[in-house]
Design an enzyme around this catalytic site. Sequence first.
Site, PDB file in Angstrom:
ATOM      1  N   LYS A 156       2.491  10.693  -1.688  1.00  0.00           N
ATOM      2  CA  LYS A 156       1.738  10.357  -2.901  1.00  0.00           C
ATOM      3  C   LYS A 156       1.730  11.554  -3.854  1.00  0.00           C
ATOM      4  O   LYS A 156       1.450  12.684  -3.419  1.00  0.00           O
ATOM      5  CB  LYS A 156       0.285  10.015  -2.537  1.00  0.00           C
ATOM      6  CG  LYS A 156       0.119   8.679  -1.867  1.00  0.00           C
ATOM      7  CD  LYS A 156       0.403   7.546  -2.808  1.00  0.00           C
ATOM      8  CE  LYS A 156       0.121   6.228  -2.146  1.00  0.00           C
ATOM      9  NZ  LYS A 156       0.383   5.105  -3.043  1.00  0.00           N
ATOM     10  N   LYS A 254       4.419  -6.759  -2.864  1.00  0.00           N
ATOM     11  CA  LYS A 254       3.203  -6.760  -2.038  1.00  0.00           C
ATOM     12  C   LYS A 254       2.551  -8.129  -2.148  1.00  0.00           C
ATOM     13  O   LYS A 254       2.353  -8.638  -3.269  1.00  0.00           O
ATOM     14  CB  LYS A 254       2.228  -5.691  -2.507  1.00  0.00           C
ATOM     15  CG  LYS A 254       2.740  -4.279  -2.318  1.00  0.00           C
ATOM     16  CD  LYS A 254       1.790  -3.296  -2.914  1.00  0.00           C
ATOM     17  CE  LYS A 254       2.373  -1.897  -2.883  1.00  0.00           C
ATOM     18  NZ  LYS A 254       1.610  -1.006  -3.782  1.00  0.00           N
TER      19      LYS A 254
HETATM   20  C1  LIG Z   1      -3.135   3.681   1.638  1.00  0.00           C
HETATM   21  C2  LIG Z   1      -2.056   2.646   1.354  1.00  0.00           C
HETATM   22  C3  LIG Z   1      -2.374   1.318   2.047  1.00  0.00           C
HETATM   23  C4  LIG Z   1      -0.702   3.159   1.848  1.00  0.00           C
HETATM   24  C5  LIG Z   1       0.454   2.361   1.270  1.00  0.00           C
HETATM   25  N1  LIG Z   1       1.685   2.783   1.891  1.00  0.00           N
HETATM   26  C6  LIG Z   1       0.524   2.626  -0.223  1.00  0.00           C
HETATM   27  O1  LIG Z   1       0.936   3.679  -0.637  1.00  0.00           O
HETATM   28  N2  LIG Z   1       0.081   1.642  -1.014  1.00  0.00           N
HETATM   29  C7  LIG Z   1      -0.103   1.873  -2.427  1.00  0.00           C
HETATM   30  C8  LIG Z   1      -1.032   0.804  -2.996  1.00  0.00           C
HETATM   31  C9  LIG Z   1      -2.392   0.858  -2.301  1.00  0.00           C
HETATM   32  O2  LIG Z   1      -2.825   2.187  -2.459  1.00  0.00           O
HETATM   33  C10 LIG Z   1      -4.025   2.550  -1.934  1.00  0.00           C
HETATM   34  C11 LIG Z   1      -4.866   1.680  -1.245  1.00  0.00           C
HETATM   35  C12 LIG Z   1      -6.068   2.195  -0.736  1.00  0.00           C
HETATM   36  O3  LIG Z   1      -6.893   1.354  -0.084  1.00  0.00           O
HETATM   37  C13 LIG Z   1      -6.421   3.529  -0.896  1.00  0.00           C
HETATM   38  C14 LIG Z   1      -5.551   4.333  -1.600  1.00  0.00           C
HETATM   39  C15 LIG Z   1      -4.379   3.854  -2.106  1.00  0.00           C
HETATM   40  C16 LIG Z   1      -3.674   4.902  -2.770  1.00  0.00           C
HETATM   41  O4  LIG Z   1      -2.582   4.804  -3.343  1.00  0.00           O
HETATM   42  N3  LIG Z   1      -4.458   6.014  -2.690  1.00  0.00           N
HETATM   43  C17 LIG Z   1      -5.680   5.772  -1.969  1.00  0.00           C
HETATM   44  C18 LIG Z   1      -5.690   6.668  -0.800  1.00  0.00           C
HETATM   45  C19 LIG Z   1       1.208   1.896  -3.208  1.00  0.00           C
HETATM   46  O5  LIG Z   1       2.283   1.561  -2.697  1.00  0.00           O
HETATM   47  O6  LIG Z   1       1.132   2.277  -4.410  1.00  0.00           O
HETATM   48 MG   LIG Z   2       3.181   2.297  -4.945  1.00  0.00          MG
END
Ligand SMILES: CC(C)C[C@H](N)C(=O)N[C@H](CCOc1cc(O)cc2c1C(=O)N[C@@H]2C)C(=O)O
Ligand SMILES: [Mg+2]
Length: 336
Positions: A156, A254
């Site tokens: 991230k 998604k």
């Molecule tokens: C924490 C996610 C479920 C991990 C996934 N691989 C991911 O990166 N998903 C994001 C979209 C959801 O992002 C979330 C959800 C969440 O409940 C908490 C967070 C995030 C995030 O991006 N930061 C916080 C920690 C994606 O693909 O963009």
């Molecule tokens: Mg993403």
Amino acid sequence: MAAPSNGGLALSLAVERFPYHRPFRISGHVFTETALLVAELSDGAHRGRGEGAGVYYLGDDIGHMLDEAERVRPAIEAGATRAELQRLLPPGGARNAIDCAFWELEAQRAGRPVWQLAGLEAPRPLPSTLTLGADAPAAMAEAALAIDRAAPIKVKLTGDVDEDLARIAAIRAARPDAWIGVDANQSYNLQTLPRLMPGLLGAKVAQLEQPLARGREADLDGLERPLPFVADESALSLGDTEALVGRFDAVNIKLDKCGGLTEGLAIARQARALGLDVMVGNMMGSSLSMAPSYLVGQLCDIVDLDGPTFLARDRHPGVVYENGMIHCPQAIWGAA
Ligand SMILES: CC(C)C[C@H](N)C(=O)N[C@H](CCOc1cc(O)cc2c1C(=O)N[C@@H]2C)C(=O)O
Ligand SMILES: [Mg+2]
């Protein structure tokens, strides 16, 4: 659960809360748990379940998902079908949960698993990324050493170029062997992105997810893409797919964004036909969310189904992460 006498289906809704291993901070809010919508459909003899996590940056939280699901309850109990649901609800977590419940109910009625009804090959374990939340470079390097060394890594970013470059360099130094993708979550712009790019290429980063804000897709016109750009927030549902061509190299599907397995499969197939690579991701969720996405993953180049790794507990049976792969036993969801 008894079904309505008119041939409709009984819909039951529940909110299930799963605490995180550690609190999450998003845009100033601290989250200690995720609240998931679980939908169950029954005809009295068979049942199907689905789960929705919603899309936090669209206000699609548990309250919104419950309101949406209750809004469609009369139509469901009057006999609306999965195809009609596509028109009755917009894309989002509530439609995701109910659409997936329809799929599992149809599988149980047909005596055939969902993957067969969806026209897929028998599902197999898939490499899945594990995500490192944005943190100090040294902490992220340490986290990269602590996770399953066989797993591809998703990093991230925050949009602070110097910090992001330090993060990427520290992780690459710690893990010269790893596949690394980064997710900017809309945090860059045309001024800052050129400063990030040399660091991505120098560290052999494999892909860049959602560099610019949703709505700034035209800024990508004519922009050189020395590594694959993946659309996430720019690609919510099927209608967004065609406009990605020429601006992105891949789409991150998604089921909470597009409102279920029906549309998720349609996006995967349309993206392929348009020459885009395909990724499946998640907004969060238990193994009940990952199971339908795992079927979409069978059509994908990249799989990011790591939501349950953030939860202090998951369902049983649940998905298994081993040797960099996600394994999804059929007993979780979608069996005949
Ligand atoms: C924490 C996610 C479920 C991990 C996934 N691989 C991911 O990166 N998903 C994001 C979209 C959801 O992002 C979330 C959800 C969440 O409940 C908490 C967070 C995030 C995030 O991006 N930061 C916080 C920690 C994606 O693909 O963009
Ligand atoms: Mg993403």
